[in-house]
Motif scaffolding. Structure first.
Motif, PDB file in Angstrom:
ATOM      1  N   ASN A   1      -4.125   3.883   8.037  1.00 17.15           N
ATOM      2  CA  ASN A   1      -5.470   4.541   6.726  1.00 17.15           C
ATOM      3  C   ASN A   1      -5.227   6.107   6.310  1.00 17.15           C
ATOM      4  OD1 ASN A   1      -5.502   2.213   8.981  1.00 17.15           O
ATOM      5  ND2 ASN A   1      -6.605   3.382  10.187  1.00 17.15           N
ATOM      6  N   CYS A   2      -4.616   5.997   5.549  1.00 13.76           N
ATOM      7  CA  CYS A   2      -4.459   7.017   4.450  1.00 13.76           C
ATOM      8  C   CYS A   2      -5.010   6.844   3.598  1.00 13.76           C
ATOM      9  CB  CYS A   2      -3.065   7.457   4.260  1.00 13.76           C
ATOM     10  SG  CYS A   2      -2.070   7.969   5.995  1.00 13.76           S
ATOM     11  N   GLN A   3      -5.981   6.193   3.498  1.00 11.86           N
ATOM     12  CA  GLN A   3      -6.611   5.797   2.056  1.00 11.86           C
ATOM     13  C   GLN A   3      -7.989   6.754   1.393  1.00 11.86           C
ATOM     14  OE1 GLN A   3      -6.301   3.939   4.727  1.00 11.86           O
ATOM     15  NE2 GLN A   3      -5.665   1.821   4.138  1.00 11.86           N
ATOM     16  N   ASN A   4      -7.989   7.737   2.230  1.00 11.86           N
ATOM     17  CA  ASN A   4      -9.434   8.486   1.814  1.00 11.86           C
ATOM     18  C   ASN A   4      -7.936   9.834   1.881  1.00 11.86           C
ATOM     19  OD1 ASN A   4      -8.577   9.117   4.232  1.00 11.86           O
ATOM     20  ND2 ASN A   4     -10.637   9.620   5.356  1.00 11.86           N
ATOM     21  N   ILE A   5      -6.727  10.046   1.998  1.00 11.14           N
ATOM     22  CA  ILE A   5      -6.293  10.898   1.530  1.00 11.14           C
ATOM     23  C   ILE A   5      -5.123  10.389   0.357  1.00 11.14           C
ATOM     24  CG2 ILE A   5      -4.425  12.344   2.493  1.00 11.14           C
ATOM     25  CD1 ILE A   5      -5.679  11.679   5.457  1.00 11.14           C
ATOM     26  N   ILE A   6      -4.389   9.584   0.399  1.00  9.00           N
ATOM     27  CA  ILE A   6      -4.189   9.010  -0.861  1.00  9.00           C
ATOM     28  C   ILE A   6      -4.353   8.091  -0.788  1.00  9.00           C
ATOM     29  CG2 ILE A   6      -1.362   8.447  -1.601  1.00  9.00           C
ATOM     30  CD1 ILE A   6      -0.311  10.726   0.245  1.00  9.00           C
ATOM     31  N   GLN A   7      -4.642   7.135  -2.697  1.00 11.00           N
ATOM     32  CA  GLN A   7      -5.537   5.830  -2.659  1.00 11.00           C
ATOM     33  C   GLN A   7      -4.293   4.951  -2.357  1.00 11.00           C
ATOM     34  OE1 GLN A   7      -6.726   6.052  -6.668  1.00 11.00           O
ATOM     35  NE2 GLN A   7      -8.626   4.610  -6.605  1.00 11.00           N
ATOM     36  N   ASN A   8      -4.646   4.197  -1.525  1.00 11.06           N
ATOM     37  CA  ASN A   8      -4.095   2.632  -1.696  1.00 11.06           C
ATOM     38  C   ASN A   8      -2.928   2.817  -0.986  1.00 11.06           C
ATOM     39  OD1 ASN A   8      -5.754   0.628  -3.818  1.00 11.06           O
ATOM     40  ND2 ASN A   8      -4.927   2.151  -5.398  1.00 11.06           N
ATOM     41  N   CYS A   9      -2.877   3.945  -0.058  1.00  5.60           N
ATOM     42  CA  CYS A   9      -1.881   4.357   0.881  1.00  5.60           C
ATOM     43  C   CYS A   9      -2.882   3.978   2.284  1.00  5.60           C
ATOM     44  CB  CYS A   9      -1.209   5.341   0.829  1.00  5.60           C
ATOM     45  SG  CYS A   9      -0.039   6.395   1.870  1.00  5.60           S
ATOM     46  N   ARG A  10      -1.135   3.128   2.871  1.00  4.87           N
ATOM     47  CA  ARG A  10      -1.673   2.726   4.300  1.00  4.87           C
ATOM     48  C   ARG A  10      -1.293   3.480   5.595  1.00  4.87           C
ATOM     49  NH1 ARG A  10       0.751  -3.252   4.117  1.00  4.87           N
ATOM     50  NH2 ARG A  10       1.228  -2.859   6.909  1.00  4.87           N
ATOM     51  N   GLN A  11      -0.053   4.185   5.171  1.00  6.82           N
ATOM     52  CA  GLN A  11       0.535   5.113   6.117  1.00  6.82           C
ATOM     53  C   GLN A  11       1.196   6.214   5.659  1.00  6.82           C
ATOM     54  OE1 GLN A  11       3.370   3.675   8.796  1.00  6.82           O
ATOM     55  NE2 GLN A  11       2.201   1.602   8.932  1.00  6.82           N
ATOM     56  N   CYS A  12       0.983   7.363   5.066  1.00  7.24           N
ATOM     57  CA  CYS A  12       1.590   9.100   4.733  1.00  7.24           C
ATOM     58  C   CYS A  12       2.700   9.630   6.072  1.00  7.24           C
ATOM     59  CB  CYS A  12       0.106   9.141   4.345  1.00  7.24           C
ATOM     60  SG  CYS A  12      -1.117   9.195   4.946  1.00  7.24           S
ATOM     61  N   PHE A  13       3.296  10.318   5.402  1.00  8.83           N
ATOM     62  CA  PHE A  13       4.190  11.723   5.997  1.00  8.83           C
ATOM     63  C   PHE A  13       3.390  12.774   5.619  1.00  8.83           C
ATOM     64  CE2 PHE A  13       8.149  13.682   5.425  1.00  8.83           C
ATOM     65  CZ  PHE A  13       8.217  13.666   6.902  1.00  8.83           C
TER      66      PHE A  13
END
Length: 1525
Positions: free
Chosen positions: A769-781
């Motif tokens: 749930n990385c949408q508020n960190i990177i737009q249109n992103c589900r999983q971020c690292f």
């Protein structure tokens, strides 16, 4: 009077109170009740006593809902009943129970304040084993007159103790509130306060009470009064049996399920189930697994602990021993509020299992009163190993049970466990549950695949491979029984004769069958083109596709072996040599162009990789004459016959591609991952874990195995597993770290999280749930430099490994990846390295950026049914596949084992991983094209379930009764070679109020049977028992919409029916009216529809009748398919108006029309047509048509409208008698019909202004009889105008006798032109007919034709008739004509001037316009002619026709006893006027024989003859020699 009123009022009150006595049961969902009471108010009624009481039964695990704040775990004392003052809330009376577990005492007590202000208390010590589930009743008698109170305690209906108090009331205050149920809090300011009972819980059991009532006599105020109340009270528990069957289920991993019984038990229950352990994980040395728990349905865990669970079952599996542990409980004191750490109630039994624990075992638990019995039977073949246990128990009763099953401990997912036939009975009952599956006779388990033998009486057969019993071929399974058509009141019958058809494996050629070049073997079927197309295959005899398999279980696969053409010389089928030299150059061009078009439409170029998509792993490809080929493969693949195959697994490149379950080693090889349940394996150095094959940095480092130890690790296990480096295994365990979705255990045994559910990178480097960190992103690292990158983007976006952002996918990019969901831009197909970055960081505590300059688009998630392979989404096997395998050569998934069919055999066809579900009688099938489906059954409604029935059958199952129709490609079951249809009969009885249903939709079993057996014909027979008037009847079926194979649906109507209005019949191919009586008392319209297609009709032994009271409309409009038959049909005693009765239309050709034995009797028809045909049939046959005592006005018997093709109308035997025709027509046919009439009789009829038979083309009529009829202004045969001038008319054997007529003509042919036409009229008898008018209007026969032959005509006793009018005819032959009067109605006058009657004459022949006239053997006997000639011949107009006519006259005889000299002279004069302009070429013989009875006329006759001869001699000397006198 006032005293009397008070007495009546008192009596009424007492009566009301007595009548109002009833038992109050408190609702367990709201167990509380209260009412007000004022003792002063009742003094007006002078009661003797007051009586009331309370029932209580203690059941602490019952479903009583807590009311108030004090629960049963908050206090050991329970409130039953209390009375308090309305104003001060002071407690006046209190009844309660207390349970003391420490002292092992149960106290039942009451305390109250008497009306004297004193406190009274009494308590009872209960037997601890006679308290739970026992009814106790505390009864109170307030004797107002004697001023004493009696309180009695009963156990059920037995008196236990009675206390007597010398007070008037057991309460002190006057205005009171009576409470029953609920909790109670006592406060210090209350008189009855006691700290030990200050908190009273609600009573955990059932409460009932008798409300206060009054008695006015002393006898009713005794203790025995309570015994009367107990008589209707049911102390024993009444169990409401509600068996619960739970669905079969396999529990794996951490799955579990809680099932709740709908009703409470009393003191019994029965439970049973089949259990099997399917898969055991071997990662642990000991497994402890709780699989079953039966306990009360409580959310509070203290009430459903092991000590209060009626039954539990555990498995303990170790390396040395396997055990089953069962537990139950038996309370030693009836309290649930105790310290259960010591398990004071628990009973445990351990079974050492000395048999395979994975065998099916049957568990049965029987709880009855104070006993529990447990039985576990293991089944190994026919041997049964039994484990049993029995114990005395004290269970709490009246429990709503909850059954838990599955992995109840939730500690680990040790194995999968299967439950089958789980049943729970809340009451004690005889369980008669069959141990085996209903299909088995003997078994070692509950499923249909655990059979050891079959019961032969059940029509089942044994499958040794699957250990199952299946219904024999020709039968279906219904409600556990193998049934055939007879179980549904179906019969089999013959519908129609079989047409010429070839058998399966043969093709047609010139009406003969020839064997296909196909090989049909167990594991091979070749040349399916010939098998599936026997009718037209010979037009293009090629073979291309075969079905092959390599073993019995692996499904067939359709393979393209290239086009092989054949040549058939009429004897042998031969392979065509040098096929490239086909003469049909254009066809070869089209085939080549088709390959090229397919190549161009599929070969798309990837803008990133520059690779051709039509081949997998191909860089360059080209089109050749026969097919496209690859000419250059990608790295690590080699070229082989135009396709790219993987090279040796040992690869030399740094960037090799290994597809899971293979992985890349340090030695540049792809080997199989040795770690079970691992998705991504990798190599690492034991002493330096940063050196691993996940990181590109170390791929080129050469590792010396002698110097450094290389280990294998797992970067990601399959779902439900995590990797433990200490065990070097993927273990079945969920992450133990909070908020962690995925983790692993490192070398030090510490669990590290690699994916977190919360946005906290301290938990794991990767989060969701990385949408508020990177737009249109589900999983971020977050890498080691805390740089954020998106690993997986949302659908429609791709993540870029170089930037870490998400970008939208453009259409041209996603076009070749339409089955993908999420994407990534990466350097090569090793995209797994991108996905395990979080693991790599946690494992090696380091990560390195990848310095690549070129990135490509790869798929990382696919749509359902697809799987990622080398960055692309390829089709995965479907849900019908049991075993899916990846084919390295074709680089696609294939199914090696499909699901089982109805006969417990695997389905036998797969295509690209999809198991094709063939119908049960078909072994090998293929998908049918949409066009084929529509042509075979366009009405079939296709859904996901019935799609299998639309397939083409290539090969049937191996059974002698199963046959394939190669024309329909349907395998069907043959019950009888001569009986091809199912027949279903319905009896309609109106007396039983059974009417025709609005919709006849066949019941599901019949639909299923017809679909399964693939029957192609079905007959529905409706038999009407009694007539009944219905305003509308509608018979509809949707059989074709439900059964694909059906080609013929036939409806048979029989019996007695009286209908009116609309009779609608829908969706039948064939309709038969057989032995049917229809009463036509009102209008009747048939409405027949068959999806817009034609219907075959058959009328047999049918009668339509009425009462002749009124005119009705009656119409049967039809669109026929091929057949219209009627046999023995009658219409009688009915008046019909404005109707076309049989309105027959057709949209096809070559219909078969037969009407045999048709009666019209005692009918009246106005403006009506009996048969109206608008068809294209080549032949219509009508036989035995009888009409009698009917009256027709503006009526047409048979009307045949315009047809495209020429046809024959054949009518054999028409008889019409005693009927009236007005403005009517019997036959009206168009110009394309040839009319044949054999035996036509009209007797004693009246015909007015009618043209009976109207034809436009050919007419052939034989044996015509017209006797004693009346004809007025009518024509018997009339030739209509036709554009087709070539026709032929032949009438033979005609008898016209004793008829009366006026303005009547027998045959009229009036064409303006002279066509090449032949008319023959032979064997005519015209006798004793009477012309009604004095004036002669027209000729009976009027012809215009090319050639005409009239011979053998006998005209007897004819007066005032003109017979033959021949106009504009080339060739005329008039032979053997006799015109004779047997009775003379006219006498010769004494002088010829007296002959003034000019009406009694008849003209035999009038000819005008001809080329050749031949008169032979003409006899005129006793014919009277006055001023008219018998034969009149007029020459052609020389201005219009200069050709010479030829007249040949032979053997013409004229006999008369009375002959008029003037007329005789005039006859010859008129005749010889022909020769004024033309020369007679031939005058062979001319004889005039005249016999006169009166000799005085002899001289004059001789004179006239000589005069005529003289005139001829003077004009034409050449004929002199031919004249004979």
């Amino acid at each position: 009077m006032q005293l009397l009123n008070q007495f009546i009022l008192l009596f009424f009150f007492i009566f009301q109170q007595i009548e109002g006595q009833y038992l109050n049961l408190l609702n367990p969902l709201h167990q509380i009740s209260n009412r007000t009471f004022n003792r002063v108010d009742y003094n007006w009624y002078y009661p003797y006593c007051l009586i009331y009481g309370f029932y209580s039964k203690y059941n602490p695990l019952s479903n009583i809902i807590q009311l108030g704040n004090i629960g049963i775990l908050d206090s050991n004392c329970y409130h039953i009943y209390s009375i308090k003052d309305q104003t001060s809330n002071n407690i006046n009376f209190l009844q309660y129970d207390c349970i003391d577990y420490e002292k092992k005492q149960i106290e039942k007590a009451y305390i109250f304040i008497g009306d004297d202000g004193q406190i009274y208390k009494h308590s009872y010590q209960m037997n601890i084993f006679e308290y739970e589930s026992y009814w106790y009743f505390l009864g109170i008698i307030i004797n107002i007159v004697e001023q004493k109170v009696v309180i009695i305690l009963f156990q059920n209906d037995k008196e236990q103790n009675a206390q007597e108090y010398n007070i008037r009331y057991p309460f002190y205050d006057v205005n009171l509130i009576l409470f029953c149920g609920g909790d109670l809090q006592l406060y210090p300011n209350q008189t009855l306060f006691n700290a030990s009972i200050s908190k009273l819980s609600y009573f955990p059991g059932s409460l009932k009470y008798y409300d206060i009532y009054y008695n006015t006599n002393k006898e009713s105020c005794q203790i025995s009064e309570f015994q009367l109340l107990f008589e209707d009270f049911k102390f024993a528990c009444q169990c409401n049996l509600k068996p619960a069957s739970y669905p079969d289920y396999i529990f794996s991993k951490l799955s579990q399920e809680q099932l709740i019984s709908q009703n409470q038990n009393c003191d019994q229950f029965n439970f049973q189930t089949w259990i099997r352990i399917k898969e055991i994980d071997n990662y642990f040395t000991e497994i402890y697994y709780k699989s079953i728990k039966i306990s009360g349905n409580f959310l509070n865990p203290k009430l459903s602990t092991d000590d209060l669970s009626a039954f539990q079952l555990y498995y303990r599996l170790t390396e040395s021993i396997n055990q089953i542990i069962i537990t139950t409980y038996s309370y030693t004191f009836p309290s649930v509020n105790i310290n259960q750490f010591d398990h004071p109630f628990l009973i445990t039994k351990i079974f050492d299992i000395d048999i395979d624990i994975k065998l099916w075992h049957f568990l049965r638990v029987q709880k009855s009163h104070n006993s529990i019995q447990v039985q576990i039977n293991f089944y190994q073949g026919k041997n049964i190993k039994e484990y049993s246990f029995e114990s005395f128990v004290n269970h709490f009763n009246l429990v709503t049970f909850k059954i838990g099953r599955g992995n109840l401990l939730q500690s680990s997912n040790y194995f999968s466990i299967q439950f089958v036939k789980m049943v729970f009975y809340n009451c004690e009952t005889e369980i008669n549950l069959e141990i085996c599956h209903l299909s088995c006779f003997e078994c070692n388990g509950p499923t249909k695949f655990d059979c050891l033998s079959c019961d032969p009486s059940t029509n089942r057969m044994y499958n040794e491979k699957q250990n199952s019993c299946f219904c024999a071929y020709g039968k279906i399974e219904l409600d556990g029984k193998c049934t055939d058509y007879s179980a549904f009141q179906l019969t089999i019958s013959q519908v129609n004769k079989n047409e010429f058809k070839c058998s399966y494996g043969y093709f047609e050629y010139e009406d003969q069958c020839w064997k296909c070049p196909s090989k049909i073997r167990k594991n091979l079927i070749t040349c399916i083109e010939c098998i599936t197309n026997p009718k037209t295959w010979i037009n293009n005899p090629y073979c291309q596709y075969n079905y092959v398999t390599d073993n019995d279980n692996r499904p067939f696969t359709k393979q393209d072996y290239g086009i092989e053409r054949n040549i058939f010389d009429g004897v042998d089928l031969k392979y065509r040599e040098n096929q490239e030299q086909d003469q049909d150059i254009y066809k070869d061009y089209l085939q080549t162009f088709d390959h090229f078009s397919n190549f161009c439409s599929n070969c798309k170029i990837d803008v990133y990789r520059k690779k051709c998509f039509i081949f997998i792993n191909c860089v360059e490809c080209q089109i050749e004459i026969s097919r496209p080929r690859c000419i250059k493969c990608v790295m690590n693949y080699k070229l082989s016959d135009g396709v790219c195959l993987i090279k040796n697994l040992i690869q030399t490149s740094s960037y090799i591609i290994c597809q899971t379950p293979y992985y890349q080693t340090y030695y540049y090889t792809c080997i199989l991952c040795p770690i079970e349940n691992c998705l991504y394996c990798f190599d690492f150095v034991k002493d330096d874990i940063q050196k691993n094959t996940i990181l590109y940095k170390f791929l080129n480092n050469i590792i010396n195995a002698n110097d450094q130890e290389v280990l294998v690790g797992c970067a990601q296990c399959y779902e439900g597993f995590l990797y433990d480096f200490t065990l070097q295994k993927c273990i079945p365990r969920q992450p133990q770290i909070q908020n962690c979705l995925s983790s692993f255990v490192n070398q030090q045994g510490k669990e590290l999280c690699i994916l977190s559910t919360i946005q906290d990178f301290t938990v794991a480097p990767q989060i969701i749930n990385c949408q508020n960190i990177i737009q249109n992103c589900r999983q971020c690292f977050s890498n080691i430099q805390t740089i954020l990158k998106c690993v997986i983007c949302e659908e429609g976006y791709y993540s870029s490994d170089d930037t870490g952002l998400c970008y939208a996918i453009f259409y041209d990019e996603v076009l070749p990846k339409t089955n993908s969901v999420t994407f990534i831009r990466f350097s090569d197909q090793n995209i797994w390295r991108h996905l395990v970055q979080s693991f790599s960081l946690q494992f090696s505590q380091n990560n390195y950026p990848y310095l690549f300059t070129q990135f490509y688009l790869f798929s990382i998630e696919c749509k359902e049914g697809y799987s990622v392979f080398k960055g692309d989404c390829i089709k995965y096997c479907d849900q019908n596949c049991q075993k899916c395998e990846y084919d390295k050569i074709s680089e696609r998934y294939t199914c090696s084992l499909c699901l089982l069919d109805n006969y417990n055999e695997p389905y036998k066809v797969q295509e690209n991983g999809m198991c094709l579900i063939c119908p049960s009688l078909c072994q090998v099938c293929q998908i049918r094209s949409d066009e084929s489906v529509m042509s075979l059954n366009p009405n079939y409604i296709i859904n996901k379930i019935n799609t299998q029935y639309t397939t083409q059958c290539i090969k049937s199952i191996s059974n002698s009764n199963v046959d394939i129709n190669p024309y329909l490609q349907i395998a069907h079951y043959v019950y009888d070679q001569n009986q091809t249809a199912f027949e279903y009969q319905v009896r309609i009885n109106y007396k039983s109020r059974q009417t025709i249903p609005a919709n006849i939709i066949f019941i599901s079993p019949i639909i299923f049977l017809s679909s399964t057996m693939r029957k192609q014909q079905f007959i529905l027979k409706l038999e009407f028992d009694q007539p009944c008037t219905e305003q509308e009847n509608r018979i509809i079926n949707y059989f074709k919409a439900k059964v694909f194979s059906i080609q013929l649906l036939k409806l048979v109507l029989t019996g007695i029916q009286q209908v009116e209005g609309l009779f609608a019949i829908d969706n039948f191919n064939s309709i038969e009216f057989s032995n049917l009586l229809i009463n036509l008392e009102n209008n009747l319209l048939f409405q027949i529809n068959n999806y817009g297609e034609g219907v075959d009709y058959n009328f047999q032994n049918c009668s339509f009748f009425g009462n002749q009271q009124k005119f009705v409309q009656f119409t049967i409009p039809m669109i026929i398919n091929h057949i219209f038959f009627t046999q023995n049909v009658s219409i009688s005693k009915v008046n019909i108006d404005n109707s076309v009765i049989f309105q027959i239309n057709s949209t096809t050709q070559n219909e078969n029309i037969l009407i045999d034995v048709f009666f019209l009797m005692d009918c009246k028809m106005n403006n009506t047509t009996l048969f109206q045909f608008n068809i294209n049939s080549k032949k219509i046959v009508i036989e035995n048509l009888l009409i009698e005592r009917c009256e027709f006005h503006n009526f047409t018997l048979l009307k045949i409208q315009q047809q495209t093709y020429s046809s024959k109308i054949i009518i054999r035997f028409i008889k019409i008698k005693n009927s009236i025709f007005s403005n009517s027509t019997l036959i009206d046919s168009n110009e394309n019909n040839m009319l044949f009439i054999y035996s036509f009789q009209m007797i004693e009829n009246q015909i007015f202004n009618s043209q009976l038979i109207r034809f436009s083309k050919d007419l052939f009529s034989f044996n015509l009889i017209f006797i004693s009829n009346l004809f007025k202004e009518s024509i018997l045969f009339e030739k209509l105008f036709s554009k087709n001038y070539q026709y032929e008319v032949k009438l033979e054997d005609i008898e016209v006798s004793t008829n009366n007529y006026s303005n009547f003509q027998i045959l009229v042919i009036d064409q303006t032109k002279i066509p090449p036409t032949q008319i023959e009229l032979t064997n005519l008898v015209f006798q004793d007919n009477n012309h009604l008018l004095i004036e002669i209007e027209d000729y009976l026969f009027k012809f215009s034709s090319s050639n005409i032959l009239i011979q053998n005509a006998l005209l007897i006793n004819t007066f005032r008739n003109r017979f033959f009018y021949l106009f504009n005819i080339s060739q005329i032959q008039f032979k053997n004509i006799t015109m004779q009067n047997e009775i003379l109605k006219y006498r010769i006058p004494l002088h010829q001037d007296c002959a003034t009657n000019t009406n009694q004459h008849s003209k035999l022949l009038f000819v005008k316009g001809f080329q050749s006239l031949y008169l032979d053997l003409i006899k005129v006997i006793n014919q009277i002619t006055l001023d008219q000639s018998v034969i009149e011949i007029q020459s052609n107009d020389p201005l219009l026709n200069e050709e010479f006519e030829t007249i040949t006259i032979q053997k013409c005889h004229f006999y008369s006893k009375h002959f008029d000299e003037n007329k005789f002279r005039q006859f010859f004069f008129n005749y010889f006027n022909l020769f004024k302009q033309r020369l007679i070429n031939s005058f062979q013989e001319y004889i005039i024989l005249v016999e006169f009875l009166l000799l005085i006329h002899y001289r004059s006759i001789i004179f006239i003859c000589k005069f005529v001869v003289y005139q001829l001699y003077q004009q034409h000397h050449s004929i002199q020699q031919y004249l004979v006198f």
